[in-house]
Design an enzyme around this catalytic site. Structure first.
Site, PDB file in Angstrom:
ATOM      1  N   SER A   1       0.913  -1.312  -0.050  1.00 41.94           N
ATOM      2  CA  SER A   1      -0.119   0.076  -0.059  1.00 41.94           C
ATOM      3  C   SER A   1       0.976   1.216   0.070  1.00 41.94           C
ATOM      4  CB  SER A   1      -0.824   0.000   1.249  1.00 41.94           C
ATOM      5  OG  SER A   1      -2.063   1.069   1.047  1.00 41.94           O
TER       6      SER A   1
ATOM      7  N   ASP B   1     -10.020  -4.183  -4.593  1.00 42.36           N
ATOM      8  CA  ASP B   1      -9.034  -3.147  -4.016  1.00 42.36           C
ATOM      9  C   ASP B   1      -9.383  -1.643  -4.585  1.00 42.36           C
ATOM     10  OD1 ASP B   1      -7.154  -1.520  -2.767  1.00 42.36           O
ATOM     11  OD2 ASP B   1      -5.604  -2.918  -3.075  1.00 42.36           O
TER      12      ASP B   1
ATOM     13  N   HIS C   1      -7.911  -5.056  -0.461  1.00 39.52           N
ATOM     14  CA  HIS C   1      -6.651  -4.494   0.210  1.00 39.52           C
ATOM     15  C   HIS C   1      -6.443  -5.048   1.719  1.00 39.52           C
ATOM     16  CE1 HIS C   1      -4.119  -0.996  -0.147  1.00 39.52           C
ATOM     17  NE2 HIS C   1      -4.366  -0.976   1.128  1.00 39.52           N
TER      18      HIS C   1
END
Length: 362
Positions: free
Chosen positions: A200, A294, A324
């Site tokens: 991320s 995601d 995610h």
């Protein structure tokens, strides 16, 4: 361990056991509890993932983005510890890297050095939207990658927003990587087998570190980008498809981007959004993992295509049914664990490592 800490650890363990109990139910029972299948953009959400999300709602789990930042940081770390479990590791060493706290994870098969040039090493940068996360939130993932890939993992910290907005994190991770290159021997690492990676926001920072390493001529053999944030304009279609009810929400992203990048005119700065960077010659090969459900899916995949178009060796892998944050779910869900096994295998291949299970013939 002080009594409050022991009680907190017990609470996390009990909650994890409860969730794992749900995941062990027969499939028809799990489906009844999770609700009807969720299908978006031609993909179906993994059943175990849907069940955990449903359980979080029923348990009224705190929503990180609705809490004051200090409290949200504690909640996010507790949630990560619940999902990560206790993962085996040979040794964990606390250290300082470029003046900041770090942890070196040494897998069991590499505790005894054989006098060679050094071991492969992954420099890991944690996610959390540039606002949350740290050594504890990604401890289980770092342990898992070290053991499964058979590489040393160095988890490094960086300054967080809103106390330290962009470019503080960028500056910290570049300083950390330069330090690693200068001190590879002290870390027991082979400077010709260094990787940088993260998830991320950490994937964003890993990507910009790899770009800088190529420009500066620093050694880098591989980059491991797990659902990386590559375009802070957030203009990709997946943001509109998956921004509600699937863990990473539009509200969370609004909050962290305002904290990290208060000057919206810098959204396309290549140091903030690697999607806008020129790809330098000799950029390290990349593995880019994305999740089907995601909001960051499309920008991660677009970045992988851009690297490939520039001649960079790239493996792009979408895990269709996952969300995610799946990389932190080491202890929850068969599909998450299978995805992490694949990611660790890619890391081992990228660094020429022999995972311990292979070395020991198990």
């Amino acid at each position: 361990m002080p009594a409050p800490a022991r009680l907190d650890e017990l609470a996390v363990t009990l909650r994890r056991s409860a969730v794992q109990g749900l995941l062990r139910l027969p499939e028809p029972a799990r489906r009844r509890l999770a609700g009807p299948p969720v299908t978006i953009d031609g993909l179906t959400l993994d059943l175990d993932t849907q069940l955990v999300l449903r359980a979080q709602v029923l348990a009224r789990e705190p929503v990180v983005e609705r809490l004051p930042v200090p409290q949200g940081r504690r909640v996010l770390t507790a949630q990560a510890r619940l999902a990560g479990g206790v993962q085996p590791i040979g040794e964990v060493q606390s250290c300082r890297v470029a003046g900041r706290a770090a942890r070196l994870y040494v897998p069991r098969g590499r505790l005894v050095r054989d006098g060679s040039a050094g071991d492969p090493l992954l420099v890991f940068l944690h996610g959390g939207g540039f606002v949350y996360g740290g050594l504890d939130s990604h401890d289980a993932l770092c342990r898992f990658l070290a053991e499964r890939a058979g590489v040393r993992v160095l988890s490094v910290t960086y300054r967080l927003a809103p106390e330290h907005p962009f470019p503080a994190a960028y500056e910290d991770v570049l300083a950390a990587y330069r330090w690693v290159c200068a001190n590879a021997g002290w870390l027991g690492a082979d400077p010709s087998r260094l990787a940088v990676g993260g998830d991320s926001a950490g994937g964003n920072l890993a990507a910009v570190t790899a770009l800088a390493a190529a420009r500066e001529g620093l050694p880098l053999a591989y980059q491991l980008l797990i659902y990386p944030a590559t375009d802070l304009t957030r203009s990709a279609r997946s943001h509109r498809l998956f921004g509600d009810g699937l863990y990473l929400t539009t509200q969370f992203m609004d909050r962290v981007e305002a904290a990290y990048l208060p000057d919206a005119s810098r959204q396309t700065d290549p140091a903030a959004s690697p999607a806008y960077a020129d790809v330098p010659a000799d950029l390290a090969p990349a593995y880019v993992a994305t999740a089907g459900f995601d909001p960051l899916r499309d920008e991660g995949e677009a970045y992988a295509r851009a690297l490939a178009d520039a001649g960079v060796p790239v493996t792009a892998r979408r895990f269709d049914g996952l969300i995610h944050g799946f990389a932190n779910w080491v202890a929850l869900g068969a599909a998450n664990r299978a995805a992490l096994d694949e990611i660790a295998a890619a890391l081992a291949t990228g660094l020429g490592a022999v995972p311990d299970a292979v070395r020991e013939g198990t």
